[in-house]
Scaffold this active site. Sequence first.
Site, PDB file in Angstrom:
ATOM      1  N   ASP A 105      -8.066  -2.327   8.844  1.00  0.00           N
ATOM      2  CA  ASP A 105      -7.463  -1.011   8.609  1.00  0.00           C
ATOM      3  C   ASP A 105      -8.133   0.091   9.435  1.00  0.00           C
ATOM      4  O   ASP A 105      -8.644   1.070   8.902  1.00  0.00           O
ATOM      5  CB  ASP A 105      -7.564  -0.689   7.101  1.00  0.00           C
ATOM      6  CG  ASP A 105      -6.493   0.295   6.650  1.00  0.00           C
ATOM      7  OD1 ASP A 105      -5.658   0.680   7.483  1.00  0.00           O
ATOM      8  OD2 ASP A 105      -6.512   0.683   5.466  1.00  0.00           O
TER       9      ASP A 105
ATOM     10  N   GLY B 144       0.817  -1.207   0.000  1.00  0.00           N
ATOM     11  CA  GLY B 144       0.000   0.000   0.000  1.00  0.00           C
ATOM     12  C   GLY B 144       0.847   1.252   0.000  1.00  0.00           C
ATOM     13  O   GLY B 144       2.068   1.204  -0.109  1.00  0.00           O
ATOM     14  N   LYS B 145       0.175   2.376   0.129  1.00  0.00           N
ATOM     15  CA  LYS B 145       0.845   3.673   0.113  1.00  0.00           C
ATOM     16  C   LYS B 145       1.738   3.822   1.347  1.00  0.00           C
ATOM     17  O   LYS B 145       2.839   4.325   1.267  1.00  0.00           O
ATOM     18  CB  LYS B 145      -0.224   4.767   0.095  1.00  0.00           C
ATOM     19  CG  LYS B 145       0.168   5.997  -0.688  1.00  0.00           C
ATOM     20  CD  LYS B 145      -1.048   6.798  -1.117  1.00  0.00           C
ATOM     21  CE  LYS B 145      -1.766   7.431  -0.033  1.00  0.00           C
ATOM     22  NZ  LYS B 145      -2.729   7.394   0.801  1.00  0.00           N
ATOM     23  N   GLU B 146       1.181   3.398   2.481  1.00  0.00           N
ATOM     24  CA  GLU B 146       1.909   3.624   3.729  1.00  0.00           C
ATOM     25  C   GLU B 146       2.422   2.358   4.396  1.00  0.00           C
ATOM     26  O   GLU B 146       3.308   2.419   5.235  1.00  0.00           O
ATOM     27  CB  GLU B 146       0.992   4.333   4.737  1.00  0.00           C
ATOM     28  CG  GLU B 146       0.502   5.669   4.253  1.00  0.00           C
ATOM     29  CD  GLU B 146      -0.369   6.332   5.294  1.00  0.00           C
ATOM     30  OE1 GLU B 146       0.189   6.979   6.176  1.00  0.00           O
ATOM     31  OE2 GLU B 146      -1.603   6.174   5.228  1.00  0.00           O
TER      32      GLU B 146
ATOM     33  N   LYS C 231       1.645  -6.426   9.305  1.00  0.00           N
ATOM     34  CA  LYS C 231       1.517  -5.126   8.634  1.00  0.00           C
ATOM     35  C   LYS C 231       2.688  -4.246   9.054  1.00  0.00           C
ATOM     36  O   LYS C 231       2.879  -3.977  10.239  1.00  0.00           O
ATOM     37  CB  LYS C 231       0.177  -4.483   9.024  1.00  0.00           C
ATOM     38  CG  LYS C 231      -0.115  -3.171   8.301  1.00  0.00           C
ATOM     39  CD  LYS C 231      -1.547  -2.701   8.539  1.00  0.00           C
ATOM     40  CE  LYS C 231      -1.863  -1.419   7.793  1.00  0.00           C
ATOM     41  NZ  LYS C 231      -3.251  -0.974   8.002  1.00  0.00           N
TER      42      LYS C 231
ATOM     43  N   ASP D  92     -12.482   5.166   7.936  1.00  0.00           N
ATOM     44  CA  ASP D  92     -11.970   4.935   6.578  1.00  0.00           C
ATOM     45  C   ASP D  92     -12.617   3.680   5.998  1.00  0.00           C
ATOM     46  O   ASP D  92     -11.983   2.857   5.354  1.00  0.00           O
ATOM     47  CB  ASP D  92     -10.442   4.791   6.599  1.00  0.00           C
ATOM     48  CG  ASP D  92      -9.827   4.793   5.200  1.00  0.00           C
ATOM     49  OD1 ASP D  92     -10.472   5.306   4.258  1.00  0.00           O
ATOM     50  OD2 ASP D  92      -8.720   4.263   5.038  1.00  0.00           O
TER      51      ASP D  92
ATOM     52  N   ASN E 174     -11.623  -1.749   2.632  1.00  0.00           N
ATOM     53  CA  ASN E 174     -11.234  -2.130   3.994  1.00  0.00           C
ATOM     54  C   ASN E 174     -12.208  -3.111   4.636  1.00  0.00           C
ATOM     55  O   ASN E 174     -12.306  -3.206   5.858  1.00  0.00           O
ATOM     56  CB  ASN E 174     -11.056  -0.877   4.864  1.00  0.00           C
ATOM     57  CG  ASN E 174      -9.763  -0.157   4.511  1.00  0.00           C
ATOM     58  OD1 ASN E 174      -8.805  -0.784   4.063  1.00  0.00           O
ATOM     59  ND2 ASN E 174      -9.743   1.154   4.712  1.00  0.00           N
TER      60      ASN E 174
HETATM   61  N1  LIG Z   1      -5.395  -9.556   8.712  1.00  0.00           N
HETATM   62  C1  LIG Z   1      -5.296  -9.662   7.384  1.00  0.00           C
HETATM   63  N2  LIG Z   1      -5.415 -10.879   6.777  1.00  0.00           N
HETATM   64  C2  LIG Z   1      -5.316 -10.986   5.434  1.00  0.00           C
HETATM   65  N3  LIG Z   1      -5.096  -9.941   4.602  1.00  0.00           N
HETATM   66  C3  LIG Z   1      -4.954  -8.719   5.149  1.00  0.00           C
HETATM   67  C4  LIG Z   1      -5.062  -8.507   6.555  1.00  0.00           C
HETATM   68  N4  LIG Z   1      -4.897  -7.197   6.810  1.00  0.00           N
HETATM   69  C5  LIG Z   1      -4.704  -6.613   5.617  1.00  0.00           C
HETATM   70  N5  LIG Z   1      -4.745  -7.506   4.606  1.00  0.00           N
HETATM   71  C6  LIG Z   1      -4.563  -7.238   3.173  1.00  0.00           C
HETATM   72  O1  LIG Z   1      -3.717  -6.126   3.005  1.00  0.00           O
HETATM   73  C7  LIG Z   1      -4.412  -5.068   2.367  1.00  0.00           C
HETATM   74  C8  LIG Z   1      -3.981  -3.743   2.965  1.00  0.00           C
HETATM   75  O2  LIG Z   1      -4.256  -3.729   4.345  1.00  0.00           O
HETATM   76  P1  LIG Z   1      -4.776  -2.432   5.069  1.00  0.00           P
HETATM   77  O3  LIG Z   1      -4.788  -2.706   6.527  1.00  0.00           O
HETATM   78  O4  LIG Z   1      -6.058  -1.991   4.440  1.00  0.00           O
HETATM   79  O5  LIG Z   1      -3.595  -1.404   4.779  1.00  0.00           O
HETATM   80  P2  LIG Z   1      -3.502  -0.084   3.874  1.00  0.00           P
HETATM   81  O6  LIG Z   1      -3.216   0.979   4.858  1.00  0.00           O
HETATM   82  O7  LIG Z   1      -2.389  -0.346   2.940  1.00  0.00           O
HETATM   83  O8  LIG Z   1      -4.825   0.122   3.183  1.00  0.00           O
HETATM   84  C9  LIG Z   1      -5.879  -5.390   2.545  1.00  0.00           C
HETATM   85  O9  LIG Z   1      -6.670  -4.851   1.527  1.00  0.00           O
HETATM   86  C10 LIG Z   1      -5.881  -6.893   2.505  1.00  0.00           C
HETATM   87  O10 LIG Z   1      -5.848  -7.335   1.169  1.00  0.00           O
HETATM   88 MG   LIG Z   2      -6.753  -0.282   3.585  1.00  0.00          MG
END
Ligand SMILES: Nc1ncnc2c1ncn2[C@@H]1O[C@H](COP(=O)(O)OP(=O)(O)O)[C@@H](O)[C@H]1O
Ligand SMILES: [Mg+2]
Length: 256
Positions: free
Chosen positions: A210, A61-63, A80, A193, A198
Amino acid sequence: MGSKISKADDILRKMLSEKRIKSVEDKRVGSEVFDTITLKTLYKLANTGYIHRLNGAISTGKEANVFKGLDENDNFVAVKIYRVTTSDFKKMQNYIQGDPRFKVRTSNKRQLVNAWVTKEFRNLQRAEEAGVNVPKPIIAKNNVLVMDFIGDEEGDAALPMRHSVIKDPEKLLTKLINNIKLLYQEAGLVHGDLSSYNILIQDGEPVIIDISQGMTRDHPISHELLNRDIANIVRDFKKLKVNISNEEIKSIIKDL
Ligand SMILES: Nc1ncnc2c1ncn2[C@@H]1O[C@H](COP(=O)(O)OP(=O)(O)O)[C@@H](O)[C@H]1O
Ligand SMILES: [Mg+2]
């Protein structure tokens, strides 16, 4: 942690040699993400059994980057990792300084990111305790958050709603509203968000992720955030031919 190890490459090499990070591809992905402190953090999490292996990247992702890992008992975990360099500090500052649970008065970027990760951990914990369908948080350390992996038994990650085929959108919406209501009523939180990006779909169930910018319900901006979340949901379900008004959702969530 081997205290004499100071260089990122040494740590990465050691993790690779101990097969804590598996493939060359991961190393490439890794070297883009992992600065020295991140590597040390991962190494510490590896030594304490939270992450036994880091496999592939699920999302870049971006961050933050999200990886699939295995803990010492061979359970899948999601890892993460926030990148300190590309994080949105203005946003973090706004959302953290306005949150009474955090007394962070800093412009130090690393400290802000660490607080941000702690915030995501605590929000997940609160949500989970309230019965909201979220990944159970396992540990937060510096810029790294380890949580339950959302996916199937083979280790394939669940897809975001945005990229899923939704068989029964009305049923999904009912379940989702129920979760948002639990989050609001029982956890006292507003996501802030929420959108089809999400929300992961696991066995037809919505799993909310998220939640780092989530705010407590009593905060002045929580109304605005809730309205925005609701508007996103209305818009995303309209694309699936489900028509519901913002007011309808709001009155269910708020028990009006
Ligand atoms: N607990 C998790 N289990 C499986 N996939 C995850 C999980 N958390 C995040 N992801 C995957 O990672 C992606 C980005 O996570 P996210 O928390 O939304 O971070 P961002 O800040 O990059 O949006 C999600 O869209 C999903 O595909
Ligand atoms: Mg996200």
